[in-house]
Design a protein around this motif. Structure first.
Motif, PDB file in Angstrom:
ATOM      1  N   SER A  35      24.488  -1.921  -9.506  1.00 20.49           N
ATOM      2  CA  SER A  35      23.198  -1.548 -10.080  1.00 20.49           C
ATOM      3  C   SER A  35      22.091  -1.924  -9.102  1.00 20.49           C
ATOM      4  O   SER A  35      22.238  -2.846  -8.297  1.00 20.49           O
ATOM      5  CB  SER A  35      22.982  -2.271 -11.410  1.00 20.49           C
ATOM      6  OG  SER A  35      23.930  -1.869 -12.367  1.00 20.49           O
ATOM      7  N   MET A  36      20.987  -1.212  -9.194  1.00 19.40           N
ATOM      8  CA  MET A  36      19.837  -1.481  -8.341  1.00 19.40           C
ATOM      9  C   MET A  36      18.662  -1.958  -9.197  1.00 19.40           C
ATOM     10  O   MET A  36      18.318  -1.313 -10.193  1.00 19.40           O
ATOM     11  CB  MET A  36      19.414  -0.222  -7.577  1.00 19.40           C
ATOM     12  CG  MET A  36      20.335   0.149  -6.443  1.00 19.40           C
ATOM     13  SD  MET A  36      20.121  -0.949  -5.040  1.00 19.40           S
ATOM     14  CE  MET A  36      21.413  -0.313  -3.969  1.00 19.40           C
ATOM     15  N   SER A  37      18.079  -3.082  -8.796  1.00 20.47           N
ATOM     16  CA  SER A  37      16.923  -3.610  -9.502  1.00 20.47           C
ATOM     17  C   SER A  37      15.772  -3.773  -8.515  1.00 20.47           C
ATOM     18  O   SER A  37      15.970  -4.262  -7.411  1.00 20.47           O
ATOM     19  CB  SER A  37      17.252  -4.968 -10.132  1.00 20.47           C
ATOM     20  OG  SER A  37      18.273  -4.834 -11.093  1.00 20.47           O
ATOM     21  N   PHE A  38      14.600  -3.367  -8.945  1.00 19.02           N
ATOM     22  CA  PHE A  38      13.408  -3.460  -8.104  1.00 19.02           C
ATOM     23  C   PHE A  38      12.366  -4.277  -8.863  1.00 19.02           C
ATOM     24  O   PHE A  38      11.907  -3.863  -9.936  1.00 19.02           O
ATOM     25  CB  PHE A  38      12.858  -2.069  -7.785  1.00 19.02           C
ATOM     26  CG  PHE A  38      13.865  -1.143  -7.163  1.00 19.02           C
ATOM     27  CD1 PHE A  38      14.022  -1.083  -5.789  1.00 19.02           C
ATOM     28  CD2 PHE A  38      14.677  -0.338  -7.960  1.00 19.02           C
ATOM     29  CE1 PHE A  38      14.958  -0.236  -5.209  1.00 19.02           C
ATOM     30  CE2 PHE A  38      15.616   0.517  -7.389  1.00 19.02           C
ATOM     31  CZ  PHE A  38      15.763   0.565  -6.009  1.00 19.02           C
ATOM     32  N   VAL A  39      12.015  -5.447  -8.337  1.00 22.35           N
ATOM     33  CA  VAL A  39      11.034  -6.303  -9.008  1.00 22.35           C
ATOM     34  C   VAL A  39       9.911  -6.635  -8.039  1.00 22.35           C
ATOM     35  O   VAL A  39      10.134  -6.902  -6.863  1.00 22.35           O
ATOM     36  CB  VAL A  39      11.684  -7.604  -9.538  1.00 22.35           C
ATOM     37  CG1 VAL A  39      12.636  -7.297 -10.660  1.00 22.35           C
ATOM     38  CG2 VAL A  39      12.410  -8.362  -8.437  1.00 22.35           C
ATOM     39  N   GLY A  40       8.699  -6.577  -8.534  1.00 27.92           N
ATOM     40  CA  GLY A  40       7.548  -6.828  -7.673  1.00 27.92           C
ATOM     41  C   GLY A  40       6.313  -7.165  -8.485  1.00 27.92           C
ATOM     42  O   GLY A  40       6.310  -7.097  -9.722  1.00 27.92           O
ATOM     43  N   ASN A  41       5.254  -7.514  -7.798  1.00 26.17           N
ATOM     44  CA  ASN A  41       3.999  -7.910  -8.440  1.00 26.17           C
ATOM     45  C   ASN A  41       3.030  -6.733  -8.505  1.00 26.17           C
ATOM     46  O   ASN A  41       2.983  -5.896  -7.599  1.00 26.17           O
ATOM     47  CB  ASN A  41       3.346  -9.066  -7.675  1.00 26.17           C
ATOM     48  CG  ASN A  41       4.226 -10.297  -7.643  1.00 26.17           C
ATOM     49  OD1 ASN A  41       4.872 -10.635  -8.631  1.00 26.17           O
ATOM     50  ND2 ASN A  41       4.267 -10.973  -6.500  1.00 26.17           N
ATOM     51  N   THR A  42       2.275  -6.696  -9.564  1.00 28.32           N
ATOM     52  CA  THR A  42       1.236  -5.677  -9.704  1.00 28.32           C
ATOM     53  C   THR A  42      -0.049  -6.148  -9.021  1.00 28.32           C
ATOM     54  O   THR A  42      -0.335  -7.338  -8.967  1.00 28.32           O
ATOM     55  CB  THR A  42       0.938  -5.407 -11.190  1.00 28.32           C
ATOM     56  OG1 THR A  42       0.765  -6.653 -11.866  1.00 28.32           O
ATOM     57  CG2 THR A  42       2.077  -4.644 -11.835  1.00 28.32           C
ATOM     58  N   LYS A  43      -0.809  -5.182  -8.500  1.00 23.51           N
ATOM     59  CA  LYS A  43      -2.071  -5.514  -7.832  1.00 23.51           C
ATOM     60  C   LYS A  43      -3.237  -5.546  -8.814  1.00 23.51           C
ATOM     61  O   LYS A  43      -4.201  -6.272  -8.608  1.00 23.51           O
ATOM     62  CB  LYS A  43      -2.367  -4.482  -6.738  1.00 23.51           C
ATOM     63  CG  LYS A  43      -1.380  -4.484  -5.591  1.00 23.51           C
ATOM     64  CD  LYS A  43      -1.867  -3.593  -4.459  1.00 23.51           C
ATOM     65  CE  LYS A  43      -2.013  -2.134  -4.916  1.00 23.51           C
ATOM     66  NZ  LYS A  43      -2.417  -1.242  -3.801  1.00 23.51           N
ATOM     67  N   HIS A  44      -3.156  -4.734  -9.860  1.00 24.21           N
ATOM     68  CA  HIS A  44      -4.254  -4.610 -10.810  1.00 24.21           C
ATOM     69  C   HIS A  44      -3.742  -4.806 -12.233  1.00 24.21           C
ATOM     70  O   HIS A  44      -2.538  -4.861 -12.473  1.00 24.21           O
ATOM     71  CB  HIS A  44      -4.932  -3.236 -10.691  1.00 24.21           C
ATOM     72  CG  HIS A  44      -5.552  -2.971  -9.359  1.00 24.21           C
ATOM     73  ND1 HIS A  44      -5.007  -2.098  -8.440  1.00 24.21           N
ATOM     74  CD2 HIS A  44      -6.668  -3.478  -8.778  1.00 24.21           C
ATOM     75  CE1 HIS A  44      -5.766  -2.063  -7.354  1.00 24.21           C
ATOM     76  NE2 HIS A  44      -6.776  -2.896  -7.534  1.00 24.21           N
ATOM     77  N   THR A  45      -4.669  -4.890 -13.156  1.00 21.28           N
ATOM     78  CA  THR A  45      -4.308  -5.003 -14.563  1.00 21.28           C
ATOM     79  C   THR A  45      -3.825  -3.660 -15.084  1.00 21.28           C
ATOM     80  O   THR A  45      -4.097  -2.600 -14.496  1.00 21.28           O
ATOM     81  CB  THR A  45      -5.507  -5.457 -15.396  1.00 21.28           C
ATOM     82  OG1 THR A  45      -6.535  -4.454 -15.310  1.00 21.28           O
ATOM     83  CG2 THR A  45      -6.052  -6.783 -14.895  1.00 21.28           C
ATOM     84  N   VAL A  46      -3.134  -3.698 -16.224  1.00 25.04           N
ATOM     85  CA  VAL A  46      -2.633  -2.459 -16.823  1.00 25.04           C
ATOM     86  C   VAL A  46      -3.768  -1.510 -17.202  1.00 25.04           C
ATOM     87  O   VAL A  46      -3.694  -0.308 -16.908  1.00 25.04           O
ATOM     88  CB  VAL A  46      -1.738  -2.781 -18.044  1.00 25.04           C
ATOM     89  CG1 VAL A  46      -1.372  -1.505 -18.798  1.00 25.04           C
ATOM     90  CG2 VAL A  46      -0.472  -3.503 -17.592  1.00 25.04           C
ATOM     91  N   PRO A  47      -4.848  -1.978 -17.854  1.00 23.36           N
ATOM     92  CA  PRO A  47      -5.950  -1.053 -18.162  1.00 23.36           C
ATOM     93  C   PRO A  47      -6.504  -0.370 -16.916  1.00 23.36           C
ATOM     94  O   PRO A  47      -6.809   0.825 -16.941  1.00 23.36           O
ATOM     95  CB  PRO A  47      -7.001  -1.959 -18.822  1.00 23.36           C
ATOM     96  CG  PRO A  47      -6.223  -3.097 -19.380  1.00 23.36           C
ATOM     97  CD  PRO A  47      -5.093  -3.319 -18.428  1.00 23.36           C
ATOM     98  N   TYR A  48      -6.628  -1.124 -15.821  1.00 19.76           N
ATOM     99  CA  TYR A  48      -7.139  -0.531 -14.585  1.00 19.76           C
ATOM    100  C   TYR A  48      -6.184   0.549 -14.075  1.00 19.76           C
ATOM    101  O   TYR A  48      -6.621   1.647 -13.690  1.00 19.76           O
ATOM    102  CB  TYR A  48      -7.313  -1.611 -13.520  1.00 19.76           C
ATOM    103  CG  TYR A  48      -7.759  -1.067 -12.173  1.00 19.76           C
ATOM    104  CD1 TYR A  48      -9.106  -0.954 -11.869  1.00 19.76           C
ATOM    105  CD2 TYR A  48      -6.829  -0.644 -11.225  1.00 19.76           C
ATOM    106  CE1 TYR A  48      -9.523  -0.446 -10.650  1.00 19.76           C
ATOM    107  CE2 TYR A  48      -7.229  -0.134  -9.998  1.00 19.76           C
ATOM    108  CZ  TYR A  48      -8.579  -0.038  -9.720  1.00 19.76           C
ATOM    109  OH  TYR A  48      -8.978   0.480  -8.514  1.00 19.76           O
TER     110      TYR A  48
END
Length: 676
Positions: free
Chosen positions: A314-327
């Motif tokens: 299986s392939m999993s991709f995890v990372g950080n978001t740069k902005h908030t969800v509303p943005y």
């Protein structure tokens, strides 16, 4: 009988208190499953005396056998003097064709080219994967003259359970309610279920789907510190975590070496997880890698070298978001932070589940389990065995999805349903409502992918999918929507149904709100005056600010912190800033006994605000003056700071609405100190 006692009775000898690994680990770069392997041998009890004795034994094993890189030479000397020594180290094996032998490299000991028997490699092929396997090794030293290689591997045992009784695990499910089993799994992955709601638990358990389903394509993006990569790094010896910026086609799929094709990571591991899967300056992604990856994610096979290879990783991709969800919902899309080369419809359409990592709170001290859960090596072996159990067809017993969904949509939902069922209902005993809960979760995870594809690739808009299904038990049609779309009232991306068409036809142009010009002024409030809010007083002056500094030396008591929270809520409500708003508080705290408590409160507030698009910081450098300053040039002098209201009772409407409160007498002076 409480949950912990049930766990001990059902899985005696296979559980460990989850905080023990942290007590032993310290600063050692050792995976949790390595430590729990040892703890399971010495501390699998609820007797405090046995646990304490076991901890000492484990500490001795770590102290005497674990190889610290800084002490590698001392360990080598010890092996030479004693003739042999038992060590714990990470071992990687390569084939030396010239010598026609396998050779081992020890990560911490620093040895390379050590011959290793073929039988060890045949029994443990992951040694050849290039990422290494943690092992317990008896390493010998050969003295004398004319010795070509002095190091000798006398015994080698990978740190993982060799076999399990899967049916025994499945049979124990009947002793737990569903809530108890979910909490038990949360303890097993090392997290405290008491601080999470049911949805948060489901999102956390979804991280295990790549471990329990073959060829499951998983993505989770969210803020830092929410444990996205924890289960891939610490949980299982069957998974490997790699840095997203360091992956190549050769390392991942096949390395061409002369006339030989050496299989990459997907051939040896159940899960290959890409950590830090986000845009990074100066890193280019190989186009060949993306093409090979797309083919593999869709067909479970890849072409490299002379032939076609198949794999089940299986392939999993995890990372950080740069902005908030509303943005992101307003200005871009939910995939905006991943490497640009991967932001294309053909690649993203292969994701089976987009896990909403932003819904998980930042992990703190009380987020981690202090209860009993399965030894990680045992649960990893269970998940590995469950990969052979395909339950995708069972969804057809409960519901039928709309025909507008693509085959990839159907497959993604079925695979997520299958995996969640194996995790929570391994014995297959599930009620209709429980099945519906899993179906809704699976469909939402796939719809999150599809919604973004409509934004990224217009070709998907030609055949929009209606995420709805017929529930067989009642015959009703159930529509599925993502939580973030409901919260932020996003436009229906699936096209318009009859209701939406009516709304579109009857929609009238909205008149623009009249914006009053901002002017300097002074406001006087009389004692006991009501109907006064922070928004009325100075909300308009904070509307466009991106940085707000609050200086108030008296933010220390609980009710004063409540005032601060009310102020920040008002800023959030009125702000039109396109991205993160920075709010800095400068206050005082002369009470040494209370300062730690206040700091904890401020830190908790900062953690909660960050996903909402507010960056909150603080210091204790305030003097006597009380005022608010903005990056738009306004200074708001506050006679009483934020403490403008008379006391009110706990059971009062004043608690929830400032307009119901009575004020103390105060003045507010607003001036423009520089051109905004």
């Amino acid at each position: 009988m409480d949950l912990q006692q049930k766990v001990m009775d059902a899985f005696i000898g296979k559980v460990v208190r989850k905080d023990l690994a942290f007590l032993v680990k310290g600063g050692l770069p050792v995976p949790t499953y390595v430590l729990e392997y040892l703890l399971g041998q010495y501390c699998a009890s609820d007797d405090e005396e046995i646990i304490n004795e076991g901890l000492e034994k484990v500490k001795q094993v770590i102290q005497n056998n674990y190889v610290h890189r800084a002490e590698a030479e001392s360990v080598k000397g010890l092996i030479r003097e004693n003739g042999k020594h038992r060590i714990i180290d990470k071992v990687t094996v390569v084939l030396n064709e010239r010598n026609d032998e396998y050779q081992a490299t020890f990560a911490n000991l620093g040895l390379t080219g050590v011959p290793i028997g073929t039988d060890y490699v045949r029994k443990n092929p992951k040694l050849l994967s290039g990422n290494g396997v943690w092992c317990i090794i008896t390493l010998g030293y050969i003295s004398g003259e004319n010795i070509k290689v002095r190091w000798e591997i006398q015994t080698l045992k990978p740190i993982q359970i060799s076999n399990i009784d899967l049916q025994e695990y499945i049979d124990q499910r009947k002793n737990f309610t569903t809530d108890e089993w979910v909490d038990f799994l949360m303890h097993t992955v090392g997290l405290n279920p008491d601080v999470m709601n049911r949805r948060e638990k489901f999102i956390t358990l979804a991280r295990l789907l790549p471990h329990v389903e073959n060829n499951f394509n998983f993505m989770e993006l969210g803020p830092k510190g929410t444990g996205k990569s924890h289960v891939f790094q610490e949980l299982s010896p069957y998974g490997v975590l790699v840095s997203g910026g360091d992956v190549t086609s050769a390392r991942l799929f096949v390395k061409i070496q002369g006339n030989k094709e050496i299989l990459g990571l997907v051939g040896y591991w159940d899960v290959v997880a890409w950590d830090e899967f986000e845009q990074q300056k100066g890193r280019n992604v190989d186009a060949v890698l993306i093409d090979t990856m797309q083919n593999y994610l869709a067909n479970k096979s890849f072409n490299r070298g002379k032939g076609t290879h198949e794999a089940s990783a299986s392939m999993s991709f995890v990372g950080n978001t740069k902005h908030t969800v509303p943005y992101m919902l307003k200005n871009s899309h939910l995939f905006e932070s991943i490497p640009t080369a991967f932001i294309k419809g053909a690649f993203l359409d292969r994701m089976h589940l987009y896990n909403p990592g932003w819904e998980i709170k930042i992990l703190k001290k009380n987020s981690f389990s202090k209860g009993y859960g399965l030894i990680t090596d045992y649960i990893a072996a269970v998940l590995h065995e469950l990969r052979n159990d395909d339950r995708t067809a069972l969804l057809n017993d409960y519901a039928k999805f709309d025909g507008s969904l693509s085959e990839r949509d159907h497959l993604a939902i079925r695979k997520t349903f299958s995996g969640m069922m194996k995790l929570i209902y391994p014995d297959g005993k599930i009620t209709d409502e429980e099945a519906k809960e899993l179906i809704d979760f699976a469909a939402e995870g796939r719809k999150r992918v599809k919604d973004q594809l409509y934004i990224i690739d217009s070709t998907f808009c030609a055949e929009p999918a209606k995420f709805q299904y017929t529930w067989f038990k009642s015959g009703e049609t159930v529509k599925v929507e993502t939580l973030e779309n409901i919260e932020h009232k996003q436009t229906n991306t699936e096209g318009t149904d009859e209701e939406n068409e009516v709304k579109q036809k009857t929609k009238t142009p909205e008149s623009r709100p009249r914006i009053k010009p901002l002017v300097a002024k002074t406001i006087s409030i009389r004692e006991n005056q009501g109907g006064v809010t922070y928004k009325d007083l100075f909300g308009d002056y904070l509307r466009t600010a991106k940085e707000i500094n609050v200086t108030d030396p008296f933010i220390r008591q609980p009710y004063q912190i409540d005032n601060l929270v009310d102020f920040i809520q008002m800023v959030k409500d009125v702000s039109t800033a396109p991205d993160t708003v920075k709010i800095h508080l400068s206050t005082q705290n002369d009470d040494d006994e209370k300062v730690a408590e206040v700091i904890d409160s401020f830190n908790d507030l900062a953690d909660e605000l960050l996903p909402m698009g507010i960056e909150f910081t603080f210091d204790f450098k305030a003097e006597h003056d009380r005022f608010i300053q903005t990056d738009t040039g306004w200074t708001i002098a506050l006679g009483r700071g934020l403490d403008i209201y008379e006391k009110f009772g706990r059971f009062s409407l004043s608690r929830c609405n400032q307009r119901n409160r009575r004020c103390k007498a105060f003045n507010v002076s607003i001036n423009l100190t520089e051109n905004p």
